[in-house]
Design a protein around this motif. Structure first.
Motif, PDB file in Angstrom:
ATOM      1  N   PHE A 159     -23.923 -31.475  29.638  1.00  0.00           N
ATOM      2  CA  PHE A 159     -23.283 -30.213  29.994  1.00  0.00           C
ATOM      3  C   PHE A 159     -23.301 -29.353  28.739  1.00  0.00           C
ATOM      4  O   PHE A 159     -22.537 -29.581  27.802  1.00  0.00           O
ATOM      5  CB  PHE A 159     -21.860 -30.481  30.475  1.00  0.00           C
ATOM      6  N   VAL A 160     -24.214 -28.380  28.676  1.00  0.00           N
ATOM      7  CA  VAL A 160     -24.411 -27.618  27.451  1.00  0.00           C
ATOM      8  C   VAL A 160     -24.447 -26.120  27.747  1.00  0.00           C
ATOM      9  O   VAL A 160     -24.778 -25.680  28.849  1.00  0.00           O
ATOM     10  CB  VAL A 160     -25.719 -28.028  26.733  1.00  0.00           C
ATOM     11  N   PHE A 161     -24.115 -25.359  26.726  1.00  0.00           N
ATOM     12  CA  PHE A 161     -24.137 -23.896  26.755  1.00  0.00           C
ATOM     13  C   PHE A 161     -24.917 -23.484  25.511  1.00  0.00           C
ATOM     14  O   PHE A 161     -24.629 -23.953  24.413  1.00  0.00           O
ATOM     15  CB  PHE A 161     -22.704 -23.359  26.704  1.00  0.00           C
ATOM     16  N   PHE A 162     -25.904 -22.592  25.662  1.00  0.00           N
ATOM     17  CA  PHE A 162     -26.776 -22.319  24.523  1.00  0.00           C
ATOM     18  C   PHE A 162     -27.323 -20.901  24.582  1.00  0.00           C
ATOM     19  O   PHE A 162     -27.338 -20.243  25.637  1.00  0.00           O
ATOM     20  CB  PHE A 162     -27.934 -23.321  24.482  1.00  0.00           C
ATOM     21  N   ASP A 163     -27.777 -20.459  23.438  1.00  0.00           N
ATOM     22  CA  ASP A 163     -28.338 -19.124  23.295  1.00  0.00           C
ATOM     23  C   ASP A 163     -29.770 -19.086  23.837  1.00  0.00           C
ATOM     24  O   ASP A 163     -30.450 -20.116  23.908  1.00  0.00           O
ATOM     25  CB  ASP A 163     -28.340 -18.731  21.816  1.00  0.00           C
ATOM     26  N   ARG A 164     -30.223 -17.901  24.190  1.00  0.00           N
ATOM     27  CA  ARG A 164     -31.587 -17.759  24.690  1.00  0.00           C
ATOM     28  C   ARG A 164     -32.610 -18.228  23.663  1.00  0.00           C
ATOM     29  O   ARG A 164     -33.686 -18.730  24.015  1.00  0.00           O
ATOM     30  CB  ARG A 164     -31.846 -16.305  25.075  1.00  0.00           C
ATOM     31  N   GLN A 165     -32.295 -18.081  22.387  1.00  0.00           N
ATOM     32  CA  GLN A 165     -33.212 -18.519  21.343  1.00  0.00           C
ATOM     33  C   GLN A 165     -33.480 -20.014  21.425  1.00  0.00           C
ATOM     34  O   GLN A 165     -34.605 -20.479  21.225  1.00  0.00           O
ATOM     35  CB  GLN A 165     -32.629 -18.152  19.972  1.00  0.00           C
ATOM     36  N   VAL A 166     -32.452 -20.796  21.726  1.00  0.00           N
ATOM     37  CA  VAL A 166     -32.620 -22.244  21.895  1.00  0.00           C
ATOM     38  C   VAL A 166     -33.526 -22.531  23.086  1.00  0.00           C
ATOM     39  O   VAL A 166     -34.422 -23.390  23.025  1.00  0.00           O
ATOM     40  CB  VAL A 166     -31.249 -22.926  22.078  1.00  0.00           C
ATOM     41  N   ALA A 167     -33.324 -21.812  24.189  1.00  0.00           N
ATOM     42  CA  ALA A 167     -34.156 -22.003  25.378  1.00  0.00           C
ATOM     43  C   ALA A 167     -35.617 -21.712  25.081  1.00  0.00           C
ATOM     44  O   ALA A 167     -36.518 -22.433  25.531  1.00  0.00           O
ATOM     45  CB  ALA A 167     -33.654 -21.108  26.508  1.00  0.00           C
TER      46      ALA A 167
END
Length: 309
Positions: A159-167
């Motif tokens: 269950f993670v939340f991340f920035d578009r840069q990580v994606a």
């Protein structure tokens, strides 16, 4: 206006979809009013009516729900990458379709993202499941922390939340036979860890079989650690020293001993042991070689059958 894309991989989740959509939409009220939402549901080759359930949900929220229908089952991690490629948000979150992870935790994750953190992890401090499932999960993450990635949080996480840069990094890597969530930590961005209790599944039956768990275990170790190869080298050295010592012992008996070693039983035991070790070593090396071949073929991680936007 920041846009949050929530990626939900779906596999035999026909009965879960109405509840999942309802909980996710209801959770929007907990966010600041300027946040807009996009729900990217990825149908990972489900054999039930998951796609139909998603299409019915999309008629209720056509401006928010996007459906990525894959041609076949490629596994949840590859399905998530397909969702990342389709998502348009400034930040993203991954949550399971069975609602074992609390959507309300994303509000706290979003607050950390606004503070500048690129990766926010919700790790399972405890879980309502019991028995072998809980034991396997704990043993898996303890071992991974010991031999592969010492900086991962305790208890495991998906269950993670991340920035578009990580994606964008994950999409560019196109990593095969790996662990997507460990790969996010491997990128090296400082992350925030939020512990929570994973809820017991209430609807449907889990398709996370023992075979899939074993494959994930092997993939995770081989993708992030050279421990198996080093273990073979150390074991080979130990066996070589033992053989050298035993050879000196036999020579000593022949030269100075009054009793000659009979040897047949001992020879068979040693032969069988060494043969078993050789086959195991070849199997481990073969796993690495096969992964190199799979990467060299450059086949796509997934094939998109249709996108409903």
């Amino acid at each position: 206006m920041p846009k949050l894309s929530i990626i939900i991989p779906c596999y035999y989740n026909e009965d879960n979809i109405p509840v999942t959509v309802r909980e996710l939409v209801a959770n929007e009220a907990n966010f600041p009013p300027e946040v807009s939402f996009e729900y990217v549901f990825v149908n990972d080759g489900s054999g039930d009516d998951t796609l139909g359930a998603l299409q019915r949900a999309r008629t209720l929220y056509p401006d928010r729900i996007c459906i990525v229908d894959l041609a076949g089952n490629v596994g949840s991690y590859n399905a998530i990458v397909a969702g990342m490629a389709q998502a348009t948000g400034d930040c993203m979150a991954i949550i399971t379709a069975d609602m074992q992870d609390p959507p309300a935790l994303m509000v706290q994750m979003y607050a950390y993202w606004q503070q500048g953190f690129k990766l926010i992890i919700g790790n399972r401090q405890d879980r309502e499941e019991t028995g072998l499932q809980q034991l396997f999960a704990r043993a898996f993450h303890v071992l991974m922390k010991k031999i592969a990635l010492p900086n991962i949080p305790d208890g495991g996480f998906d269950f993670v939340f991340f920035d578009r840069q990580v994606a964008e990094h994950i999409i560019t890597l196109q990593e095969r036979n790996s662990n997507l969530f460990y790969l996010m930590v491997w990128l090296g961005y400082p992350y925030v860890n939020i512990p929570y209790v994973r809820r017991k599944r209430e609807i449907g039956k889990s398709r996370w079989t023992l075979k899939k768990k074993a494959k994930l275990f092997i993939d995770s170790i081989l993708a992030f650690s050279f421990f198996p190869i080093r273990a073979i080298s150390v074991m080979g050295l130990v066996l070589g020293l033992a053989a050298f010592g035993y050879g000196l012992y036999i020579i000593g008996l022949h030269l100075f001993g009054s009793q000659k070693p009979e040897g047949w039983s001992a020879l068979m035991v040693v032969l069988l042991f060494v043969s078993a070790f050789q086959m195991t070593a070849l199997g481990v090396i073969g796993e690495y070689v096969w992964r190199g071949l799979d990467a060299a073929r450059q086949r796509p991680l997934y094939v998109v059958k249709e996108v409903y936007v």
